[in-house]
Enzyme design. Structure first.
Site, PDB file in Angstrom:
ATOM      1  N   LYS A  11       0.775  -0.659   0.492  1.00  0.00           N
ATOM      2  CA  LYS A  11      -0.239   0.020   0.177  1.00  0.00           C
ATOM      3  C   LYS A  11       0.547   1.362  -0.280  1.00  0.00           C
ATOM      4  CE  LYS A  11      -3.670  -3.005   2.321  1.00  0.00           C
ATOM      5  NZ  LYS A  11      -4.721  -2.958   3.460  1.00  0.00           N
TER       6      LYS A  11
ATOM      7  N   ASP B  86     -11.981   1.698   3.920  1.00  0.00           N
ATOM      8  CA  ASP B  86     -11.842   0.578   3.586  1.00  0.00           C
ATOM      9  C   ASP B  86     -13.362   0.766   2.912  1.00  0.00           C
ATOM     10  OD1 ASP B  86      -9.665  -1.181   2.976  1.00  0.00           O
ATOM     11  OD2 ASP B  86     -10.012  -1.200   5.272  1.00  0.00           O
TER      12      ASP B  86
ATOM     13  N   GLN C 141      -5.381  -2.001   9.479  1.00  0.00           N
ATOM     14  CA  GLN C 141      -4.753  -3.202   8.776  1.00  0.00           C
ATOM     15  C   GLN C 141      -5.662  -4.428   9.445  1.00  0.00           C
ATOM     16  OE1 GLN C 141      -3.206  -3.823   5.896  1.00  0.00           O
ATOM     17  NE2 GLN C 141      -4.348  -6.497   5.661  1.00  0.00           N
TER      18      GLN C 141
END
Ligand code: NDP
Length: 281
Positions: A52, A119, A96
């Site tokens: 990322k 997300d 994460q």
């Protein structure tokens, strides 16, 4: 003759578009930033976080990385999320997952500002997706819509079967297909006569987490088959949820594993981060 949907190529095109948008925003004095938080030492998560960061750097997005020790307390993590919520240089926040077991994932996700939740896991964003009025959708299902549409396949009116009902893939995938005017059926572990249901599909999305679950006898001639599965085999190779060798000859289009859905996830994360930055204007 089936066509392979090339996720590497399509994700590269999306990244190019994102890069151009980031440059345009910079000309207007608007910076784009993504904060990625990793707690603990999970090796797979470390790789994802590293990828990322690399993607951000390549596209001109500022990347803020927080690598916290396994011993981080929930209060400490929530305090960091609060700080990032208030930080004007941060447009997107990604924590994460999975988190170490002493941390409550729901509580942490709910603490992220919905405007920075790239997300799209926060309940506010989940609700917005349900209504069909959203800034960002979860990266994997959003990437699948891009794969289908950019391959010139129309979704409207099609019979779509999604195998899997998880909150990060199956459920949002079904909603996105519904918003594209598909007729959607969701299958799961309690579905009766699953093969018959899948055989009726024009478009099949397999998000089961079981290697080679979808076999040739379950797919109708000419179907479009999207394989979300990532299963690590004994020989170390990756395998999808679809038995590619036998299913591909029956399809009109199919995604490979690796190189299909996988590369789309980061591209869509970058796209969502730019969408969040544009939202603040
Ligand atoms: P989950 O384990 O959360 O969900 C799996 C779903 O499959 C569940 O809804 C489950 O049903 C259903 N299922 C399991 N066994 C069967 C069965 N025998 N028959 C019918 N349905 C079944 O997985 P995820 O949704 O998180 O991920 C699915 C796959 O996609 C995994 O391989 C994962 O690694 C991969 N993945 C790939 C991504 C990418 O970027 N390419 C991103 C995210 C995931 P029930 O609800 O009844 O238990």
């Amino acid at each position: 003759m089936h066509q392979i949907i090339d996720g590497k190529k399509i994700s590269a095109k999306i990244k190019e578009e994102v890069k151009a948008e980031v440059a345009l925003l910079k000309e207007k004095g608007i910076s784009v930033g993504l904060a990625v938080v990793l707690v603990g030492e999970d090796p797979a998560s470390k790789v994802y976080v590293g990828n990322k960061k690399k993607a951000c750097e390549a596209l001109g997005i500022a990347s803020f990385e927080y690598l916290l020790p396994e011993s981080t307390s929930e209060d400490e993590l929530l305090a960091l999320v609060e700080k990032l919520n208030a930080d004007k240089a941060v447009d997107g926040i990604l924590v994460q997952l999975p988190l170490p077991s002493h941390l409550d994932e729901k509580k942490v996700i709910n603490a992220i500002s919905p405007d920075k939740d790239v997300d799209a896991f926060h309940p506010v964003n989940v609700g917005k997706i349900m209504i069909g009025n959203y800034t960002f959708a979860p990266c994997t299902p959003a990437g699948i819509i891009e794969l289908i549409e950019r391959s010139g396949i129309s979704i409207e009116g099609k019979s779509c079967v999604v195998i899997g009902r998880s909150n990060i893939v199956g459920k949002p995938m079904s909603m996105l297909l519904l918003h594209k005017n598909a007729t959607v059926t969701i299958c799961h572990s309690r579905t009766k006569d699953l093969s018959d249901v899948v055989r009726g599909a024009d478009i099949v999305v397999a998000a089961v987490g079981r290697a080679k679950f979808v076999t040739a006898d379950m797919v109708k001639d000419g179907a479009v088959v999207i394989d979300v599965g990532i299963n690590r085999m004994a020989d170390g190779k990756l395998c999808g949820d679809v038995d590619f060798e036998s299913v591909a000859p029956k399809c009109s289009y199919i995604t490979p594993v690796p190189g299909g859905v996988g590369p789309m996830t980061i591209a869509m994360l970058m796209k969502n981060t730019v969408a969040a930055a544009k939202n603040k204007i």
